[in-house]
Design a protein around this motif. Structure first.
Motif, short mmCIF file in Angstrom:
data_model
loop_
_atom_site.label_atom_id
_atom_site.label_comp_id
_atom_site.label_asym_id
_atom_site.label_seq_id
_atom_site.Cartn_x
_atom_site.Cartn_y
_atom_site.Cartn_z
N LEU A 180 0.82 -1.21 0.00
CA LEU A 180 0.00 0.00 0.00
C LEU A 180 0.86 1.26 0.00
O LEU A 180 0.54 2.26 -0.66
CB LEU A 180 -0.93 0.01 1.22
CG LEU A 180 -2.13 -0.94 1.17
CD1 LEU A 180 -2.87 -0.94 2.50
CD2 LEU A 180 -3.09 -0.54 0.05
N SER A 181 1.96 1.23 0.75
CA SER A 181 2.85 2.40 0.82
C SER A 181 3.48 2.70 -0.54
O SER A 181 3.60 3.87 -0.93
CB SER A 181 3.95 2.17 1.87
OG SER A 181 3.40 2.01 3.15
N ILE A 182 3.87 1.65 -1.24
CA ILE A 182 4.44 1.84 -2.58
C ILE A 182 3.37 2.39 -3.52
O ILE A 182 3.62 3.32 -4.31
CB ILE A 182 5.01 0.51 -3.10
CG1 ILE A 182 6.24 0.10 -2.28
CG2 ILE A 182 5.36 0.62 -4.58
CD1 ILE A 182 6.76 -1.28 -2.60
N GLU A 183 2.17 1.85 -3.40
CA GLU A 183 1.07 2.30 -4.26
C GLU A 183 0.76 3.78 -4.04
O GLU A 183 0.47 4.52 -4.99
CB GLU A 183 -0.17 1.46 -3.97
CG GLU A 183 -1.37 1.78 -4.85
CD GLU A 183 -2.56 0.90 -4.52
OE1 GLU A 183 -3.71 1.36 -4.70
OE2 GLU A 183 -2.34 -0.25 -4.08
N LEU A 184 0.85 4.23 -2.78
CA LEU A 184 0.55 5.63 -2.46
C LEU A 184 1.78 6.54 -2.53
O LEU A 184 1.66 7.75 -2.32
CB LEU A 184 -0.07 5.71 -1.06
CG LEU A 184 -1.41 5.01 -0.85
CD1 LEU A 184 -1.88 5.20 0.59
CD2 LEU A 184 -2.45 5.55 -1.82
N GLY A 185 2.94 5.96 -2.79
CA GLY A 185 4.16 6.77 -2.83
C GLY A 185 4.53 7.33 -1.47
O GLY A 185 5.13 8.42 -1.38
N ASP A 186 4.24 6.61 -0.41
CA ASP A 186 4.47 7.06 0.97
C ASP A 186 5.81 6.52 1.46
O ASP A 186 5.91 5.40 1.97
CB ASP A 186 3.32 6.56 1.84
CG ASP A 186 3.41 7.06 3.28
OD1 ASP A 186 4.47 7.56 3.67
OD2 ASP A 186 2.41 6.92 4.01
N GLU A 187 6.87 7.34 1.33
CA GLU A 187 8.20 6.87 1.69
C GLU A 187 8.39 6.75 3.20
O GLU A 187 9.14 5.89 3.66
CB GLU A 187 9.27 7.81 1.10
CG GLU A 187 9.39 7.71 -0.41
CD GLU A 187 10.70 8.30 -0.91
OE1 GLU A 187 11.39 8.99 -0.12
OE2 GLU A 187 11.05 8.05 -2.08
N TYR A 188 7.73 7.60 3.97
CA TYR A 188 7.87 7.50 5.42
C TYR A 188 7.41 6.12 5.91
O TYR A 188 8.12 5.43 6.66
CB TYR A 188 7.05 8.59 6.13
CG TYR A 188 7.13 8.50 7.64
CD1 TYR A 188 8.08 9.22 8.34
CD2 TYR A 188 6.26 7.69 8.37
CE1 TYR A 188 8.17 9.13 9.73
CE2 TYR A 188 6.34 7.59 9.75
CZ TYR A 188 7.29 8.32 10.42
OH TYR A 188 7.39 8.22 11.79
N ASN A 189 6.24 5.69 5.46
CA ASN A 189 5.75 4.40 5.91
C ASN A 189 6.47 3.24 5.23
O ASN A 189 6.56 2.15 5.81
CB ASN A 189 4.24 4.31 5.71
CG ASN A 189 3.48 5.04 6.81
OD1 ASN A 189 3.88 4.99 7.97
ND2 ASN A 189 2.41 5.72 6.45
N GLN A 190 7.00 3.45 4.03
CA GLN A 190 7.86 2.42 3.45
C GLN A 190 9.06 2.20 4.35
O GLN A 190 9.48 1.06 4.59
CB GLN A 190 8.31 2.83 2.05
CG GLN A 190 7.22 2.76 0.99
CD GLN A 190 7.72 3.20 -0.38
OE1 GLN A 190 8.72 2.68 -0.87
NE2 GLN A 190 7.02 4.15 -0.98
N ALA A 191 9.64 3.30 4.85
CA ALA A 191 10.77 3.18 5.75
C ALA A 191 10.36 2.48 7.04
O ALA A 191 11.11 1.64 7.58
CB ALA A 191 11.34 4.57 6.07
N SER A 192 9.16 2.79 7.56
CA SER A 192 8.68 2.14 8.78
C SER A 192 8.50 0.64 8.57
O SER A 192 8.82 -0.17 9.45
CB SER A 192 7.36 2.78 9.21
OG SER A 192 7.52 4.15 9.51
N VAL A 193 7.99 0.27 7.40
CA VAL A 193 7.83 -1.15 7.10
C VAL A 193 9.18 -1.83 7.01
O VAL A 193 9.39 -2.93 7.56
CB VAL A 193 7.05 -1.34 5.79
CG1 VAL A 193 7.05 -2.81 5.39
CG2 VAL A 193 5.62 -0.83 5.93
N LEU A 194 10.14 -1.19 6.33
CA LEU A 194 11.48 -1.78 6.22
C LEU A 194 12.12 -1.96 7.59
O LEU A 194 12.85 -2.93 7.83
CB LEU A 194 12.36 -0.89 5.33
CG LEU A 194 12.06 -0.96 3.83
CD1 LEU A 194 12.76 0.18 3.09
CD2 LEU A 194 12.48 -2.31 3.26
N ASN A 195 11.83 -1.03 8.51
CA ASN A 195 12.34 -1.18 9.86
C ASN A 195 11.75 -2.43 10.52
O ASN A 195 12.46 -3.21 11.16
CB ASN A 195 11.99 0.06 10.69
CG ASN A 195 12.42 -0.07 12.13
OD1 ASN A 195 13.61 -0.09 12.44
ND2 ASN A 195 11.46 -0.16 13.03
#
Length: 694
Positions: free
Chosen positions: A497-512
């Motif tokens: 979903l984060s990739i779909e929305l272009g949300d880098e903050y939450n992409q980083a949170s997921v990677l964490n």
């Protein structure tokens, strides 16, 4: 170190009923049960008495009256709780009650166990070899009561219920005592005691009629007679006339066995004497979904300022339509709560009720988020302080915020459950995101419950951005509960979903989060890759940057690349301090101490751990105490301070077990076992001998 709470002597009984009347046979029956429980002897079994009878029959009055008579025979304390077994809203769960009892017995708020089994275990341990009287009022079933019963000889439990509690008689050897209606003589004595002998003698026919209309039901008699006793201008005839004027009241008071209807009729007569403002607030208070309410919650429900809220609440308390308790808090008797809600339904429009509840729920949402601002400084959040409704949060610092969450935790959860049940999805989402403070109390199961509720609402409303945030909450809660496998699907969905929305903050949170799963599996190369990518994407200066820096440091430590490990852990600690993330700072210090251990610098590790533990105690964060306690114990043991090391491991084991981390608790217990083994003792003796004679 403090692994076991300091025992205190609680005296929780409500005020004794000054004009308690009758029940001599029942008092004698209770006295007989206590024959082996006096100051000079201790019973060889737990004594349990089950008082049952109809609503309003006087079970509570009898239990409290008798408990006051004999509490000197229980030198170690008296505990009391209203289990809210009957009425709107949820009954008190065993966990809620055990929390309250453990606090009363000296357990620090931050050290309360997680899970019924752990709570009950600590509770019964604290009761062992002590003489304590426990009054469990208004139970709805034997199952509600069983976890709250003592297991130690010398203790006694009194359980009151509308249910016969046959299960307790069969399985717990409880003695059943059933209460019936007062005799006419007892009812006359009760009314006379309230209104005075002179006024009773002046209206004997009216007094007899009042007794008849109240069906000799103690609660109805007491409320009706109190209206006369509190106001010299109101006669007994006036009250009787008001009861006769309403056919529904007459029917309710004269229907045999319909004791709840009798009480409702008496409440009517008291309610109708309220001012319009008092009556409006009374009705609105009935909408509150939680077990009690604060002055500020009443302000939100009634749209009131502090002055008017205090005035109206005081009037309701004086009219015995609301019960005040400590800390500007109030609660309803079960029947009063039902009556207030009934009146709200009858008198107020659905729109008015919805508006009042919306104001209350908004207040819980925004105040919970205000707590989040204070307790998790630097955390990215969505609600603006400018959106804060009146009244403002009743705190302005961390100590005040901690006090608020300790008092309002159950109400916040009740508000969330109410919103979820009624399809108020935005409230559920916002409140779920504001309950991060549950982490500081070690309530990871409740954190998961709130996250799952919010996630359900986010999906029902099609709010993808909210779904990402809630997936991060549920994955974090699963992780803290050591349910890593269940965390992974949520992380995968959040990333998509984060990739779909272009949300880098939450992409980083997921990677964490993904990196943490790699660390747990000791796949440190993949962990470094995940954390490094997360660090590249995260905005600078936010709390999460410090989190990721620290986690990356630990991954490098797993690879034994200590120069990089120290560099990232130092940056993580500095960032946590910069944004005021106090619990995060404790965790970062613990991580740094473990790195110092790895390179053999136990002196600095001990110093760092002691500082971390002191910070954790100051902010009352139990799990933040457990981790540096374990780390400290390791360095103390390595430097020969075995006794102190065992104390630290013991505290860590207790805390880990209380808050559901049995794996770490087992590790701590294993270290204690190793340190106290005969081989370890022989090795210490050999070292001591060498030191002594060298």
């Amino acid at each position: 170190m403090t692994g076991v709470p300091e025992f205190v002597v609680p005296r929780q009984l409500p005020l004794a009923v000054r004009d308690f009347t009758g029940r001599a046979d029942h008092v004698a029956a209770l006295d007989a049960l206590l024959s082996g429980n006096g100051p000079d002897s201790v019973s060889d079994a737990v004594v349990i008495s089950a008082l049952d009878g109809a609503a309003g029959i006087g079970k509570t009055s009898l239990a409290v009256h008798w408990a006051h008579l004999v509490q000197d025979r229980f030198p170690d304390g008296t505990l009391h709780v209203n289990l809210r077994g009957y009425g709107p809203g949820d009954p008190a769960g065993p966990g809620e009650v055990l929390d309250g009892f453990l606090l009363a017995l000296g357990t620090p708020p931050g050290d309360l166990p997680q899970g019924i089994e752990a709570q009950a275990g600590l509770y019964r341990s604290l009761l062992a070899r002590r003489r304590i009287l426990i009054v469990l009022d208004n139970a709805n079933s034997a199952d509600q009561v069983r976890p709250l019963l003592p297991a130690s000889p010398g203790c006694m439990a009194i359980v009151t219920s509308r249910d016969s509690l046959t299960g307790l008689v069969v399985t717990e050897s409880a003695t059943r005592i059933t209460l019936d209606l007062l005799s006419f003589g007892e009812a006359l004595q009760l009314v006379t005691g309230i209104i005075g002998a002179e006024r009773a003698a002046a209206e004997p026919v009216a007094v007899a009629e009042l007794i008849r209309l109240c069906a000799r039901l103690p609660l109805a008699l007491r409320i009706a007679a109190s209206r006369v006793g509190a106001d010299g201008r109101t006669t007994v005839t006036d009250v009787v006339s008001e009861l006769l004027d309403d056919r529904d009241r007459i029917d309710a008071l004269s229907t045999a066995g319909d004791d709840r209807a009798a009480v409702r009729a008496v409440f009517d007569s008291s309610y109708q004497r309220l001012t319009a403002e008092q009556a409006s607030l009374f009705r609105r208070l009935g909408l509150h979904p939680g077990p009690d309410l604060s002055l500020h919650a009443a302000m939100a429900l009634g749209g009131l300022d502090v002055r008017n809220a205090r005035r109206l609440l005081g009037g309701l308390a004086s009219a015995h339509l609301l019960e005040p308790s400590a800390g500007n808090r109030y609660r309803f008797h079960d029947l009063l709560r039902a009556y207030a809600l009934e009146q709200a339904t009858v008198v107020d429009s659905a729109e008015d009720r919805d508006d009042a509840l919306k104001a209350l729920l908004d207040w819980y949402v925004h105040t919970a988020h205000a707590c989040d601002v204070v307790l998790f400084s630097g955390h990215l959040r969505l609600l603006s302080p400018a959106a804060m409704p009146v009244p403002k949060p009743p705190f302005d610092d961390q100590g005040g915020a901690m006090a608020w969450i300790e008092a309002e935790r159950f109400n916040c959860l009740a508000a969330l459950r109410h919103a979820a049940t009624n399809g108020l999805h935005q409230v559920v989402i916002s409140l779920a995101e504001g309950l991060r403070f549950l982490l500081l109390l070690g309530r990871h199961d409740e954190w998961l419950e709130s996250g799952l509720a919010g996630l359900d609402s986010a999906r029902k409303t099609g709010d993808d951005a909210a779904e990402i945030r809630l997936l991060l909450i549920t994955s974090e809660a699963f992780t803290l509960l050591n349910r890593w496998v269940e965390a992974l699907p949520d992380l995968e969905r959040a990333m998509a979903l984060s990739i779909e929305l272009g949300d880098e903050y939450n992409q980083a949170s997921v990677l964490n989060g993904v990196g943490l799963t790699h660390n747990e599996r000791e796949d440190f190369d993949k962990a470094v890759t995940s954390f490094s990518e997360a660090l590249r994407m995260i905005p600078k200066g936010v709390r999460m940057e410090g989190v990721i820096e620290g986690n990356l440091g630990l991954a490098y430590a797993g690879l034994r690349q200590y120069r990089l490990a120290f560099a990232h852990c130092e940056r993580g600690l500095a960032l946590r301090r910069r944004v005021g993330d106090l619990t995060g700072e404790v965790g970062a210090m613990n991580a740094f101490a473990k790195l110092l251990q790895d390179i053999g610098d136990h002196g600095k590790a001990i110093e760092m751990c002691r500082t971390a533990i002191a910070r954790a105690r100051a902010i009352r964060a139990p799990l933040s105490i457990a981790h540096p306690s374990y780390t400290l114990a390791t360095s103390l043991h390595e430097t020969g301070k075995v006794r102190e090391a065992i104390e630290c491991w013991t505290e860590a084991a207790v805390l880990f077990a209380r808050y559901g981390n049995e794996q770490r608790a087992a590790q701590a217990r294993e270290r204690i076992k190793e340190a106290t083994s005969p081989a370890a003792s022989s090795a210490r003796s050999a070292i001591d001998s060498t030191s002594r004679y060298s």
